[in-house]
Design a protein around this motif. Structure first.
Motif, PDB file in Angstrom:
ATOM      1  N   GLY A   1     -15.783  -6.990   0.373  1.00 57.82           N
ATOM      2  CA  GLY A   1     -14.618  -8.225  -0.717  1.00 57.82           C
ATOM      3  C   GLY A   1     -13.761  -6.503  -0.614  1.00 57.82           C
ATOM      4  O   GLY A   1     -13.643  -5.464  -0.507  1.00 57.82           O
ATOM      5  N   LYS A   2     -12.472  -7.835  -1.147  1.00 57.74           N
ATOM      6  CA  LYS A   2     -11.054  -6.998  -1.565  1.00 57.74           C
ATOM      7  C   LYS A   2     -11.442  -6.241  -2.848  1.00 57.74           C
ATOM      8  O   LYS A   2     -10.440  -5.386  -2.668  1.00 57.74           O
ATOM      9  CB  LYS A   2      -9.873  -7.733  -1.885  1.00 57.74           C
ATOM     10  N   ASP A   3     -11.978  -6.426  -3.312  1.00 61.33           N
ATOM     11  CA  ASP A   3     -12.040  -4.803  -4.637  1.00 61.33           C
ATOM     12  C   ASP A   3     -12.620  -3.881  -4.392  1.00 61.33           C
ATOM     13  O   ASP A   3     -11.668  -2.791  -4.487  1.00 61.33           O
ATOM     14  CB  ASP A   3     -12.845  -5.685  -6.100  1.00 61.33           C
TER      15      ASP A   3
ATOM     16  N   PHE B   1     -10.833  -2.730  -1.779  1.00 60.31           N
ATOM     17  CA  PHE B   1     -10.119  -1.495  -1.340  1.00 60.31           C
ATOM     18  C   PHE B   1      -9.049  -1.080  -2.714  1.00 60.31           C
ATOM     19  O   PHE B   1      -8.229  -0.787  -2.386  1.00 60.31           O
ATOM     20  CB  PHE B   1      -9.820  -2.429  -0.367  1.00 60.31           C
ATOM     21  N   ALA B   2      -9.055  -2.151  -3.826  1.00 61.49           N
ATOM     22  CA  ALA B   2      -8.615  -1.988  -5.216  1.00 61.49           C
ATOM     23  C   ALA B   2      -7.749  -0.793  -5.111  1.00 61.49           C
ATOM     24  O   ALA B   2      -6.897   0.128  -4.669  1.00 61.49           O
ATOM     25  CB  ALA B   2      -8.630  -2.453  -5.904  1.00 61.49           C
TER      26      ALA B   2
ATOM     27  N   SER C   1     -16.487  -6.240   6.543  1.00 58.85           N
ATOM     28  CA  SER C   1     -15.800  -6.316   5.971  1.00 58.85           C
ATOM     29  C   SER C   1     -15.522  -7.630   4.477  1.00 58.85           C
ATOM     30  O   SER C   1     -14.974  -7.080   3.695  1.00 58.85           O
ATOM     31  CB  SER C   1     -14.309  -6.646   6.803  1.00 58.85           C
ATOM     32  N   ALA C   2     -16.237  -8.608   5.188  1.00 60.26           N
ATOM     33  CA  ALA C   2     -15.855  -9.458   4.684  1.00 60.26           C
ATOM     34  C   ALA C   2     -17.144  -9.638   3.378  1.00 60.26           C
ATOM     35  O   ALA C   2     -16.746  -9.839   2.377  1.00 60.26           O
ATOM     36  CB  ALA C   2     -15.626 -11.028   5.149  1.00 60.26           C
TER      37      ALA C   2
ATOM     38  N   LEU D   1     -14.167   4.757  -0.668  1.00 57.63           N
ATOM     39  CA  LEU D   1     -14.485   3.293   0.160  1.00 57.63           C
ATOM     40  C   LEU D   1     -15.543   3.848   1.166  1.00 57.63           C
ATOM     41  O   LEU D   1     -15.953   3.115   1.829  1.00 57.63           O
ATOM     42  CB  LEU D   1     -13.087   3.581   0.859  1.00 57.63           C
TER      43      LEU D   1
ATOM     44  N   PRO E   1       2.064  -0.295   2.936  1.00 56.39           N
ATOM     45  CA  PRO E   1       0.871  -1.457   3.088  1.00 56.39           C
ATOM     46  C   PRO E   1       0.042   0.294   4.474  1.00 56.39           C
ATOM     47  O   PRO E   1       1.625   0.072   5.451  1.00 56.39           O
ATOM     48  CB  PRO E   1       1.618  -2.586   4.049  1.00 56.39           C
TER      49      PRO E   1
ATOM     50  N   MET F   1      -5.413   0.760  -1.945  1.00 57.11           N
ATOM     51  CA  MET F   1      -4.046   0.283  -2.141  1.00 57.11           C
ATOM     52  C   MET F   1      -3.122   0.320  -3.241  1.00 57.11           C
ATOM     53  O   MET F   1      -1.643   0.647  -3.630  1.00 57.11           O
ATOM     54  CB  MET F   1      -4.283  -1.612  -2.638  1.00 57.11           C
TER      55      MET F   1
ATOM     56  N   TYR G   1      -6.751   3.013  10.353  1.00 57.70           N
ATOM     57  CA  TYR G   1      -6.466   3.160   8.835  1.00 57.70           C
ATOM     58  C   TYR G   1      -4.858   4.311   9.292  1.00 57.70           C
ATOM     59  O   TYR G   1      -5.641   5.181   8.830  1.00 57.70           O
ATOM     60  CB  TYR G   1      -6.024   2.067   8.296  1.00 57.70           C
TER      61      TYR G   1
ATOM     62  N   ARG H   1     -15.536  -7.203  10.768  1.00 58.16           N
ATOM     63  CA  ARG H   1     -14.845  -8.555  10.157  1.00 58.16           C
ATOM     64  C   ARG H   1     -16.536  -8.792   9.603  1.00 58.16           C
ATOM     65  O   ARG H   1     -16.197  -9.861   8.665  1.00 58.16           O
ATOM     66  CB  ARG H   1     -15.269  -9.667  11.487  1.00 58.16           C
TER      67      ARG H   1
END
Length: 96
Positions: A72-74, A76-77, A68-69, A27, A86, A80, A8, A65
């Protein structure tokens, strides 16, 4: 050698380079313990302050995969929230 690498490239909003670095370090601490993660490398562009490369090494793309699942998306908050745009992301496999 890792079977799958995720790269990334991210740039912080003006004045947010230190915040992005801290968020990426946090992270990395969450990603490293996930089963199948073989390491994280965090680099800062020597010519563009506030631009970072975050490299994840995994046993396989499937493990990535799944990991990463599970994260959770939190997780990465904070990253971001300080990005100028992006992230540029690439999935990489070794040639040999």
């Amino acid at each position: 050698m890792s079977a799958y690498t995720r790269l990334y490239r991210m740039t912080a909003r003006d004045g947010q380079g230190a915040a992005l670095r801290a968020a990426l370090e946090d992270l990395a601490g969450k990603v490293c313990p996930i089963d199948g993660c073989q390491g994280i490398e965090l680099l800062e562009d020597a010519d563009k302050t506030g631009t970072f490369v975050f490299i994840e090494r995994w046993a396989s793309a499937e493990v990535h995969r799944t990991g990463s699942a599970a994260l959770g998306k939190d997780a990465f908050a904070p990253v971001m929230a300080v990005l100028a745009e992006p992230p540029e992301a690439s999935g990489l496999s070794p040639l040999n």
